[in-house]
Design a protein around this motif. Structure first.
Motif, PDB file in Angstrom:
ATOM      1  N   ASP A 110       0.262  98.677  10.334  1.00 21.41           N
ATOM      2  CA  ASP A 110       0.512  98.573   8.898  1.00 21.41           C
ATOM      3  C   ASP A 110      -0.631  99.188   8.097  1.00 21.41           C
ATOM      4  N   LEU A 111      -1.855  98.875   8.478  1.00 20.99           N
ATOM      5  CA  LEU A 111      -3.009  99.405   7.756  1.00 20.99           C
ATOM      6  C   LEU A 111      -3.091 100.922   7.852  1.00 20.99           C
ATOM      7  N   PHE A 112      -2.804 101.452   9.042  1.00 19.02           N
ATOM      8  CA  PHE A 112      -2.857 102.899   9.219  1.00 19.02           C
ATOM      9  C   PHE A 112      -1.812 103.589   8.345  1.00 19.02           C
ATOM     10  N   VAL A 113      -0.599 103.076   8.347  1.00 18.92           N
ATOM     11  CA  VAL A 113       0.463 103.693   7.541  1.00 18.92           C
ATOM     12  C   VAL A 113       0.149 103.565   6.059  1.00 18.92           C
ATOM     13  N   LYS A 114      -0.455 102.446   5.665  1.00 17.98           N
ATOM     14  CA  LYS A 114      -0.834 102.280   4.257  1.00 17.98           C
ATOM     15  C   LYS A 114      -1.850 103.345   3.858  1.00 17.98           C
ATOM     16  N   LEU A 115      -2.842 103.563   4.712  1.00 19.21           N
ATOM     17  CA  LEU A 115      -3.835 104.601   4.428  1.00 19.21           C
ATOM     18  C   LEU A 115      -3.190 105.986   4.391  1.00 19.21           C
ATOM     19  N   LEU A 157       7.886 101.892  -3.058  1.00 18.50           N
ATOM     20  CA  LEU A 157       7.893 102.115  -1.613  1.00 18.50           C
ATOM     21  C   LEU A 157       7.046 101.068  -0.897  1.00 18.50           C
ATOM     22  N   GLU A 158       5.862 100.781  -1.466  1.00 17.04           N
ATOM     23  CA  GLU A 158       4.959  99.850  -0.815  1.00 17.04           C
ATOM     24  C   GLU A 158       5.472  98.424  -0.845  1.00 17.04           C
ATOM     25  N   SER A 159       6.289  98.096  -1.859  1.00 14.61           N
ATOM     26  CA  SER A 159       6.725  96.712  -2.020  1.00 14.61           C
ATOM     27  C   SER A 159       7.483  96.196  -0.803  1.00 14.61           C
ATOM     28  N   GLY A 160       8.247  97.060  -0.143  1.00 13.83           N
ATOM     29  CA  GLY A 160       9.009  96.586   1.000  1.00 13.83           C
ATOM     30  C   GLY A 160       8.696  97.300   2.296  1.00 13.83           C
ATOM     31  N   LYS A 164       8.503  95.656   6.305  1.00 13.03           N
ATOM     32  CA  LYS A 164       9.482  96.194   7.263  1.00 13.03           C
ATOM     33  C   LYS A 164       8.780  96.843   8.446  1.00 13.03           C
ATOM     34  N   LEU A 165       7.698  97.566   8.166  1.00 13.12           N
ATOM     35  CA  LEU A 165       6.975  98.249   9.232  1.00 13.12           C
ATOM     36  C   LEU A 165       6.342  97.258  10.192  1.00 13.12           C
ATOM     37  N   PHE A 166       5.827  96.147   9.664  1.00 13.46           N
ATOM     38  CA  PHE A 166       5.225  95.117  10.515  1.00 13.46           C
ATOM     39  C   PHE A 166       6.258  94.571  11.495  1.00 13.46           C
ATOM     40  N   PHE A 167       7.419  94.200  10.972  1.00 16.52           N
ATOM     41  CA  PHE A 167       8.455  93.648  11.836  1.00 16.52           C
ATOM     42  C   PHE A 167       9.042  94.721  12.752  1.00 16.52           C
ATOM     43  N   LEU A 168       9.077  95.964  12.286  1.00  9.61           N
ATOM     44  CA  LEU A 168       9.560  97.046  13.145  1.00  9.61           C
ATOM     45  C   LEU A 168       8.637  97.223  14.343  1.00  9.61           C
ATOM     46  N   THR A 169       7.328  97.142  14.110  1.00  8.16           N
ATOM     47  CA  THR A 169       6.373  97.262  15.213  1.00  8.16           C
ATOM     48  C   THR A 169       6.569  96.137  16.212  1.00  8.16           C
ATOM     49  N   LEU A 170       6.768  94.927  15.718  1.00  3.78           N
ATOM     50  CA  LEU A 170       7.026  93.795  16.615  1.00  3.78           C
ATOM     51  C   LEU A 170       8.302  94.014  17.419  1.00  3.78           C
ATOM     52  N   ILE A 171       9.322  94.559  16.766  1.00  2.00           N
ATOM     53  CA  ILE A 171      10.591  94.805  17.455  1.00  2.00           C
ATOM     54  C   ILE A 171      10.423  95.861  18.541  1.00  2.00           C
ATOM     55  N   VAL A 172       9.672  96.926  18.223  1.00  2.00           N
ATOM     56  CA  VAL A 172       9.453  97.988  19.223  1.00  2.00           C
ATOM     57  C   VAL A 172       8.715  97.436  20.436  1.00  2.00           C
ATOM     58  N   VAL A 282      15.538 107.275   8.339  1.00  2.00           N
ATOM     59  CA  VAL A 282      16.478 107.607   7.259  1.00  2.00           C
ATOM     60  C   VAL A 282      16.118 106.835   5.994  1.00  2.00           C
ATOM     61  N   SER A 283      15.792 105.547   6.156  1.00  3.51           N
ATOM     62  CA  SER A 283      15.410 104.738   5.000  1.00  3.51           C
ATOM     63  C   SER A 283      14.109 105.246   4.375  1.00  3.51           C
ATOM     64  N   LEU A 284      13.130 105.600   5.213  1.00  9.15           N
ATOM     65  CA  LEU A 284      11.855 106.107   4.706  1.00  9.15           C
ATOM     66  C   LEU A 284      12.035 107.449   4.009  1.00  9.15           C
ATOM     67  N   ALA A 285      12.827 108.345   4.612  1.00  7.63           N
ATOM     68  CA  ALA A 285      13.057 109.661   4.014  1.00  7.63           C
ATOM     69  C   ALA A 285      13.756 109.534   2.665  1.00  7.63           C
ATOM     70  N   SER A 286      14.661 108.576   2.561  1.00 10.18           N
ATOM     71  CA  SER A 286      15.356 108.366   1.290  1.00 10.18           C
ATOM     72  C   SER A 286      14.381 107.933   0.198  1.00 10.18           C
ATOM     73  N   ASN A 287      13.459 107.025   0.548  1.00 12.08           N
ATOM     74  CA  ASN A 287      12.463 106.585  -0.432  1.00 12.08           C
ATOM     75  C   ASN A 287      11.539 107.722  -0.845  1.00 12.08           C
ATOM     76  N   LEU A 288      11.091 108.520   0.132  1.00  7.50           N
ATOM     77  CA  LEU A 288      10.204 109.637  -0.173  1.00  7.50           C
ATOM     78  C   LEU A 288      10.914 110.687  -1.043  1.00  7.50           C
ATOM     79  N   THR A 289      12.183 110.941  -0.744  1.00  8.60           N
ATOM     80  CA  THR A 289      12.946 111.907  -1.539  1.00  8.60           C
ATOM     81  C   THR A 289      13.070 111.470  -2.977  1.00  8.60           C
TER      82      THR A 289
END
Length: 297
Positions: A110-115, A157-160, A164-172, A282-289
């Motif tokens: 999470d910290l790395f992606v935030k940076l 983007l940062e609000s959610g 999501k990324l934290f739980f995604l990492t746990l899921i992976v 897809v969700s991330l690309a939509s937010n960035l777009t």
């Protein structure tokens, strides 16, 4: 026999009172009169009051929990150092060391992606600022509104994203552990590991990634984004190798060769991770777009 000095009657030597008149004979010399003593506890040894009994136990439990947490952290630190020095030399650590490692990975990720996202946002803002000098015909208010749109999009983007990324990492990680355990326990028929011990085995092999996570964040803060991303991909490679080692390393006889078990595990892993990452990408690309459109880029 002794004579009562009050009435003059003769009384046995061992009596304390005259049987005739009730006179109390004086104690014999050298013998102290028997007195009934009351034992009192010192003030510091008195029984606790109800208030003290009510609050003493939780305080004791709290202190005990703090000491256990300190001991756990200290043991984990030495476990981490030994795992970095000798990743394939497994140790019998605490049963929750594996879960602790996964949670730390999720936090560092999470910290790395935030940076990284902050760096991208600064780059986009810089690009918006450059349009002011390239296209002087545009008013300053338009450029300012574009920068505001970028900032608003980043906040949205940062609000959610990070939750999501934290739980995604746990899921992976859960997918890696469950598929690896399934291949080892069911496909190969190696019953030596429980799910907990397999989790510890898997995370022990990739413990070096915790150190690399810290290094990648330091590089990102130093502005060396390319080196930081390279280390991140190196961590992904180490994770893949750790997955293979968790299945392969052992000498117990199994149903099929462990090489084929690794191939089956990698195929299952690639399929599941691809589906999850596609949905997230897809969700991330939509937010960035939406941010780029809002900035007029």
């Amino acid at each position: 026999m002794k004579t009562c000095p009050n009435c003059g009657s003769q009384q046995p030597e061992n009596v304390k009172f005259c049987t005739n008149c009730g006179f109390a004979f004086p104690a014999e010399p050298g013998k102290a009169p028997v007195q009934e003593t009351i034992k009192t506890q010192p003030q510091n040894e008195q029984e606790p009051t109800k208030f003290q009994q009510q609050y003493a136990e939780p305080q004791e439990t709290k202190n005990e929990n703090v000491e256990q947490a300190k001991s756990f952290a200290k043991d984990y630190w030495f476990y981490f150092l030994n795992a970095v020095k000798h990743p394939t030399l497994l140790e019998n650590g605490h049963k929750y060391f594996g879960f602790t490692t996964i949670i730390l990975f999720a936090l560092f990720n999470d910290l790395f992606v935030k940076l990284l996202m902050n760096s991208v946002a600064r780059s986009v803002t810089s690009a918006v600022d450059s349009t002011k000098s390239l296209f002087s015909a545009f008013s300053e208010s338009a450029t300012t509104s574009s920068r505001d749109a970028v900032s608003a999009g980043q906040a949205t983007l940062e609000s959610g994203l990070y939750a999501k990324l934290f739980f995604l990492t746990l899921i992976v990680f859960a997918i890696y552990v469950l598929i690896g355990f399934f291949v080892r326990n069911v496909v190969l028929g190696d019953k030596t590991d429980t799910l907990m011990s397999f989790t510890n085995r898997f995370t022990h092999y990739l413990m070096v990634n915790l150190g690399l996570s810290v290094i990648s964040m330091v590089l990102m803060l130093s502005g060396m984004k390319g080196a930081a991303v390279f280390i991140y991909f190196l961590m992904a490679l180490i994770m893949s190798v750790a997955f293979i080692l968790a299945i392969v390393i052992d000498t117990n006889p199994v149903k099929i060769d462990r090489l084929y078990g690794v191939v089956i595990g990698q195929l299952l892993l690639a399929f599941v991770v691809f589906i999850i990452m596609t949905v997230f990408a897809v969700s991330l690309a939509s937010n960035l777009t939406s941010i780029m459109h809002a900035a007029g880029l």
